[in-house]
Enzyme design. Sequence first.
Site, PDB file in Angstrom:
ATOM      1  N   LYS A 142     -13.610  -7.479  -7.967  1.00  0.00           N
ATOM      2  CA  LYS A 142     -14.053  -8.048  -6.692  1.00  0.00           C
ATOM      3  C   LYS A 142     -15.550  -8.241  -6.831  1.00  0.00           C
ATOM      4  O   LYS A 142     -16.267  -7.254  -7.045  1.00  0.00           O
ATOM      5  CB  LYS A 142     -13.807  -7.065  -5.539  1.00  0.00           C
ATOM      6  N   LYS A 151       0.856  -1.180   0.000  1.00  0.00           N
ATOM      7  CA  LYS A 151       0.000   0.000   0.000  1.00  0.00           C
ATOM      8  C   LYS A 151       0.892   1.229   0.000  1.00  0.00           C
ATOM      9  O   LYS A 151       1.849   1.293   0.789  1.00  0.00           O
ATOM     10  CB  LYS A 151      -0.878  -0.011   1.251  1.00  0.00           C
TER      11      LYS A 151
HETATM   12  O1  LIG Z   1      -5.603  -9.313   1.060  1.00  0.00           O
HETATM   13  C1  LIG Z   1      -6.718  -8.855   0.781  1.00  0.00           C
HETATM   14  O2  LIG Z   1      -7.768  -9.457   1.075  1.00  0.00           O
HETATM   15  C2  LIG Z   1      -6.816  -7.556   0.034  1.00  0.00           C
HETATM   16  C3  LIG Z   1      -6.262  -6.393   0.718  1.00  0.00           C
HETATM   17  C4  LIG Z   1      -6.615  -5.087   0.078  1.00  0.00           C
HETATM   18  O3  LIG Z   1      -5.790  -4.564  -0.618  1.00  0.00           O
HETATM   19  C5  LIG Z   1      -7.887  -4.457   0.393  1.00  0.00           C
HETATM   20  C6  LIG Z   1      -8.509  -4.853   1.557  1.00  0.00           C
HETATM   21  C7  LIG Z   1      -9.674  -4.265   1.963  1.00  0.00           C
HETATM   22  C8  LIG Z   1     -10.261  -3.283   1.196  1.00  0.00           C
HETATM   23  C9  LIG Z   1      -9.646  -2.870   0.024  1.00  0.00           C
HETATM   24  C10 LIG Z   1      -8.477  -3.453  -0.413  1.00  0.00           C
HETATM   25  C11 LIG Z   1      -7.945  -3.014  -1.743  1.00  0.00           C
HETATM   26  O4  LIG Z   1      -7.642  -3.801  -2.626  1.00  0.00           O
HETATM   27  O5  LIG Z   1      -7.890  -1.817  -1.966  1.00  0.00           O
HETATM   28 MG   LIG Z   2      -7.275  -1.808  -4.053  1.00  0.00          MG
END
Ligand SMILES: O=C(O)CCC(=O)c1ccccc1C(=O)O
Ligand SMILES: [Mg+2]
Length: 367
Positions: free
Chosen positions: A263, A164
């Site tokens: 997703k 991130k």
């Molecule tokens: O390991 C995971 O499940 C994804 C982690 C992740 O990046 C994420 C987790 C929660 C909400 C948004 C995001 C994202 O992809 O931005």
């Molecule tokens: Mg993302």
Amino acid sequence: MIKTKSVTLYHITQTLKSPFISSIGHVTDRDSILVEMTDVDGVSGWGEVVAFSTPWYTEETIATSFHLLKDILIPLVKTESIIHPDQLQSIFKHVKRNFMAKASLEGAVWDLFAKKQNKSLAHALGGDKTEIESGVVVGISSIPKMTEQISQYVEEGYKRFKVKISPHQDIELIEGIRRKFPNLPLMADANSSYSLKDIDRLKALDQFELMMIEQPLAADDIVDHAKLQQKLATPICLDESIVTSEDARKAIELGSCRVMNIKPGRVGGLTESKKIHDLCKNHHIPVWCGGMLETGISRAHNIALASLSNFTIPGDISSSSRYWDEDLVFPEIKTVNGKITVPSGNGIGFEVRRDVIEKYCDSVTII
Ligand SMILES: O=C(O)CCC(=O)c1ccccc1C(=O)O
Ligand SMILES: [Mg+2]
């Protein structure tokens, strides 16, 4: 044909092994709603609400999803005979957005539908991969801690690594990781923390040959992303900006990205996910499956979805043990040598562990 007998909503809370930190939100305790749809023949299908308890990633929450399911979506579905899960899109056509609530119920219908056809969910969706490649996300912490985490995940065999970033921690972080891992399949997720004014910072990341930068700009933007993509060598991947296949079409037309993350929860379900997948495939845009810190139930749906042919990039589908001490499904979801086997059993292909659900369950609502 599916005729609904009842839908049971299990509100559960589990604590993540370690808090998940991104530029826009922290998650320590993960609330979920599990959706079990039972039809008049006694067959059950499972889905999961992947919204969070606060609206930091999208506008939905666990509470808004519960309301939508209980008072609007489940009553709509209960009066219908369902021949195919694709029908849910027309059943829900007068309900605006609320994608995660819709996706949870649609996911249960897909599982039930596949089970009644004696097919795996992957096959019901048209996927034919027998295994999928697994990637992992490293949460925000200090650079030494993050490189240490990456070393561990490299050892575990993961095929793609995501960190991130935000304007507060980007160039130095990526430089630090690249120094130790010059050839790592590495990408960065900005969760909308930049604007076009930050273009120089983003251009400075080009030198590190990231696989892609995920969602650098605003969630509701595809115009500025197109401007940015023209200036960047690194491919942009859209996450938050794509909530329908129409968004995907427009982003492709404008050149707002070169990769898409899908997703099912964000886009309202597996039917819409498949539409986005097919559209991207026709336009030579590779896709990968994102993650939502979910339980084994939603992970199982993601695995089935990622068995479709244009999921050519390892996604955020990692071992359940990345986040959880105990999985809700059996066998436990596991990455082995960077891969997860697509189950061949009927429906989601995993057994849902009611004993574990009971342990973490705060309330049960039967509709
Ligand atoms: O390991 C995971 O499940 C994804 C982690 C992740 O990046 C994420 C987790 C929660 C909400 C948004 C995001 C994202 O992809 O931005
Ligand atoms: Mg993302």
